[in-house]
Design a protein around this motif. Structure first.
Motif, PDB file in Angstrom:
ATOM      1  N   SER A   1       2.929  -7.115 -11.137  1.00  0.00           N
ATOM      2  CA  SER A   1       1.853  -6.169 -11.453  1.00  0.00           C
ATOM      3  C   SER A   1       2.204  -5.446 -12.730  1.00  0.00           C
ATOM      4  O   SER A   1       3.285  -4.873 -12.845  1.00  0.00           O
ATOM      5  CB  SER A   1       1.706  -5.112 -10.356  1.00  0.00           C
ATOM      6  OG  SER A   1       1.678  -5.717  -9.095  1.00  0.00           O
TER       7      SER A   1
ATOM      8  N   THR B   1      -5.133  -5.575  -0.842  1.00  0.00           N
ATOM      9  CA  THR B   1      -6.217  -6.463  -0.417  1.00  0.00           C
ATOM     10  C   THR B   1      -5.969  -7.887  -0.909  1.00  0.00           C
ATOM     11  O   THR B   1      -6.167  -8.855  -0.174  1.00  0.00           O
ATOM     12  CB  THR B   1      -7.567  -5.944  -0.962  1.00  0.00           C
ATOM     13  OG1 THR B   1      -7.774  -4.629  -0.439  1.00  0.00           O
ATOM     14  CG2 THR B   1      -8.713  -6.844  -0.555  1.00  0.00           C
ATOM     15  N   TRP B   2      -5.492  -8.000  -2.136  1.00  0.00           N
ATOM     16  CA  TRP B   2      -5.173  -9.338  -2.666  1.00  0.00           C
ATOM     17  C   TRP B   2      -4.053  -9.974  -1.849  1.00  0.00           C
ATOM     18  O   TRP B   2      -4.105 -11.164  -1.532  1.00  0.00           O
ATOM     19  CB  TRP B   2      -4.786  -9.260  -4.144  1.00  0.00           C
ATOM     20  CG  TRP B   2      -5.985  -9.107  -5.035  1.00  0.00           C
ATOM     21  CD1 TRP B   2      -6.498  -7.946  -5.525  1.00  0.00           C
ATOM     22  CD2 TRP B   2      -6.850 -10.150  -5.503  1.00  0.00           C
ATOM     23  NE1 TRP B   2      -7.620  -8.204  -6.280  1.00  0.00           N
ATOM     24  CE2 TRP B   2      -7.863  -9.540  -6.295  1.00  0.00           C
ATOM     25  CE3 TRP B   2      -6.861 -11.538  -5.346  1.00  0.00           C
ATOM     26  CZ2 TRP B   2      -8.877 -10.279  -6.921  1.00  0.00           C
ATOM     27  CZ3 TRP B   2      -7.880 -12.273  -5.975  1.00  0.00           C
ATOM     28  CH2 TRP B   2      -8.854 -11.648  -6.745  1.00  0.00           C
TER      29      TRP B   2
ATOM     30  N   GLU C   1      -2.898   2.783 -13.054  1.00  0.00           N
ATOM     31  CA  GLU C   1      -3.626   1.679 -12.431  1.00  0.00           C
ATOM     32  C   GLU C   1      -3.077   0.333 -12.898  1.00  0.00           C
ATOM     33  O   GLU C   1      -2.505   0.218 -13.981  1.00  0.00           O
ATOM     34  CB  GLU C   1      -5.128   1.763 -12.762  1.00  0.00           C
ATOM     35  CG  GLU C   1      -5.835   2.900 -12.043  1.00  0.00           C
ATOM     36  CD  GLU C   1      -7.346   2.906 -12.280  1.00  0.00           C
ATOM     37  OE1 GLU C   1      -7.999   3.781 -11.705  1.00  0.00           O
ATOM     38  OE2 GLU C   1      -7.862   2.062 -13.055  1.00  0.00           O
TER      39      GLU C   1
ATOM     40  N   THR D   1     -13.454  -3.878 -12.030  1.00  0.00           N
ATOM     41  CA  THR D   1     -13.186  -3.136 -10.793  1.00  0.00           C
ATOM     42  C   THR D   1     -11.682  -2.956 -10.600  1.00  0.00           C
ATOM     43  O   THR D   1     -10.916  -3.885 -10.874  1.00  0.00           O
ATOM     44  CB  THR D   1     -13.750  -3.943  -9.597  1.00  0.00           C
ATOM     45  OG1 THR D   1     -15.120  -4.233  -9.861  1.00  0.00           O
ATOM     46  CG2 THR D   1     -13.612  -3.183  -8.291  1.00  0.00           C
ATOM     47  N   PRO D   2     -11.228  -1.784 -10.118  1.00  0.00           N
ATOM     48  CA  PRO D   2      -9.798  -1.605  -9.871  1.00  0.00           C
ATOM     49  C   PRO D   2      -9.211  -2.712  -8.988  1.00  0.00           C
ATOM     50  O   PRO D   2      -9.894  -3.238  -8.109  1.00  0.00           O
ATOM     51  CB  PRO D   2      -9.730  -0.242  -9.170  1.00  0.00           C
ATOM     52  CG  PRO D   2     -10.892   0.509  -9.729  1.00  0.00           C
ATOM     53  CD  PRO D   2     -11.980  -0.525  -9.909  1.00  0.00           C
TER      54      PRO D   2
ATOM     55  N   ALA E   1       0.829  -1.208   0.000  1.00  0.00           N
ATOM     56  CA  ALA E   1       0.000   0.000   0.000  1.00  0.00           C
ATOM     57  C   ALA E   1       0.867   1.263   0.000  1.00  0.00           C
ATOM     58  O   ALA E   1       0.453   2.310  -0.484  1.00  0.00           O
ATOM     59  CB  ALA E   1      -0.938  -0.014   1.207  1.00  0.00           C
TER      60      ALA E   1
ATOM     61  N   ASP F   1      -7.050  -3.814  -6.137  1.00  0.00           N
ATOM     62  CA  ASP F   1      -6.388  -3.302  -4.934  1.00  0.00           C
ATOM     63  C   ASP F   1      -5.392  -4.362  -4.463  1.00  0.00           C
ATOM     64  O   ASP F   1      -5.742  -5.333  -3.793  1.00  0.00           O
ATOM     65  CB  ASP F   1      -7.438  -3.013  -3.855  1.00  0.00           C
ATOM     66  CG  ASP F   1      -6.795  -2.494  -2.575  1.00  0.00           C
ATOM     67  OD1 ASP F   1      -5.555  -2.563  -2.436  1.00  0.00           O
ATOM     68  OD2 ASP F   1      -7.535  -2.021  -1.698  1.00  0.00           O
ATOM     69  N   GLU F   2      -4.124  -4.159  -4.850  1.00  0.00           N
ATOM     70  CA  GLU F   2      -3.125  -5.207  -4.606  1.00  0.00           C
ATOM     71  C   GLU F   2      -2.969  -5.543  -3.135  1.00  0.00           C
ATOM     72  O   GLU F   2      -2.787  -6.707  -2.767  1.00  0.00           O
ATOM     73  CB  GLU F   2      -1.764  -4.790  -5.165  1.00  0.00           C
ATOM     74  CG  GLU F   2      -1.778  -4.741  -6.671  1.00  0.00           C
ATOM     75  CD  GLU F   2      -0.453  -4.252  -7.216  1.00  0.00           C
ATOM     76  OE1 GLU F   2       0.580  -4.825  -6.838  1.00  0.00           O
ATOM     77  OE2 GLU F   2      -0.461  -3.286  -7.992  1.00  0.00           O
TER      78      GLU F   2
END
Lengths: 81, 137, 137, 81
Positions: free
Chosen positions: C34, C16-17, C91, C10-11, B19, C13-14
């Motif tokens: 990524s 969260t992954w 993104e 949907t974007p 993040a 969110d790394e």
């Protein structure tokens, strides 16, 4: 001159100490220091072929000419990660 | 090249590191590597690894590796975190992130950094085995 | 091999992954890749890419790639997320995570998956250029 | 038999449609279907050498023998990631 030798990782247990001071004539090489050290600590001599040697924070080979104030480090193969 | 080296006794929270990525939209590839302490090795069960370092030299040698990586690849950002002290099985001991324009560069640099690190950076580990209270090599 | 394929508008969110990683402490290496939309290409500025897919075939072809990856390397978990629709510069359009016993396997599998994907999975992109309201190839 | 051909990506703009139906004699190959299609849509013929061809969700070559109900897809090189 007196050269301070630091031992790291399990070399401390092999030698029974973390730091050794070795008196050497001026103009000695790192290789000569190691010969002298191994006479005093035969348990370290057994690891000779897999020992890494640094002066301060740089690796050096046996031909390195020791300077007054040099601090030498001896340690087994590194294993980070 | 932006660079950040962290040697820490605190658990590595990868999601927090991700993040906090220093972003630059001109760059197309991010590769991360996490080394996780396995709960077994060929010779038995492991409950943790204990990492020790000659820390001043480790920082210097990491610095030399980062310099060389920068010469070899057009890396934009390199962040490396290494745990020291006791790291339980299942925890991350090493986390690396490389940002580069393209994936080939990022993947190659990542593999190279880990390989070289295991050759020159003075960090050692000893296994704390399952069913054992003291350390063992 | 655990596998998970997500095609989403949907974007990504790394963090969260990463936090949702299916963990198994017997495994030593995690590699992520990524792919991020660059804000420029050799021929000009980019404000976004628009991805379209022949989605049923894309899922099938990803499945074949995952099968082959599993034959080649001892992969424990493979998660792949691909954005569809409009993805703004900066993104993430693609996120891959590979968990394997050792880093060499994880790095090799990661590079191979991206390379093969770009050869066989029917997904296309068109650039939405800066200073332009419509799409262009 | 009538073979349904789906076009993808910018092939839709080239041909001016997303789907084409091509009547073919039974026993025709995929190569023969493409020849017929390119007669009707010369704009697609120009892309022939970089066109990917699938039947249902599998890539197939020109020797593939078409079956009743087959749905064919034509598209330019893929570009995911």
């Amino acid at each position: 001159m007196t050269v301070k030798v630091h031992l790291w990782s399990y070399f401390r247990e092999l030698a029974g100490c973390a730091e050794v001071e070795v008196p050497m004539p001026p103009g000695s090489t790192l290789g000569q220091l190691l010969d002298e050290l191994y006479l005093r600590h035969p348990s370290l001599a057994a690891m000779r072929n897999s020992t890494l040697v640094a002066v301060d924070v740089e690796y050096q080979g046996p031909a390195y000419l020791l300077q007054e104030q040099d601090e030498v480090s001896l340690f087994p193969p590194v294993q980070g990660g | 090249m932006r660079r950040e080296l962290t040697l820490t006794e605190t658990p590595i929270d990868e999601a927090t590191w991700v993040a906090g990525r220093p972003w630059d939209a001109s760059n197309g590839a991010v590769v991360t590597f996490s080394g996780v302490v396995r709960d077994h090795e060929p010779d038995g069960g492991i409950r943790a690894l204990e990492y020790t370092a000659f820390e001043r030299m480790a920082r210097h040698q990491f610095g030399l590796l980062f310099d060389e990586a920068e010469r070899r690849w057009p890396i934009v950002s390199l962040r490396l975190v290494h745990r020291l002290g006791i790291v339980a099985a299942g925890e991350t001991s090493l986390w690396i992130e490389i940002v580069a324009p393209h994936r080939g560069e990022a993947l190659a640099a990542c593999g190279w950094i880990v390989e070289e690190m295991k050759r020159v950076v003075p960090i050692w580990k000893r296994a704390l085995r399952t069913g054992q209270s003291g350390p063992a090599h």
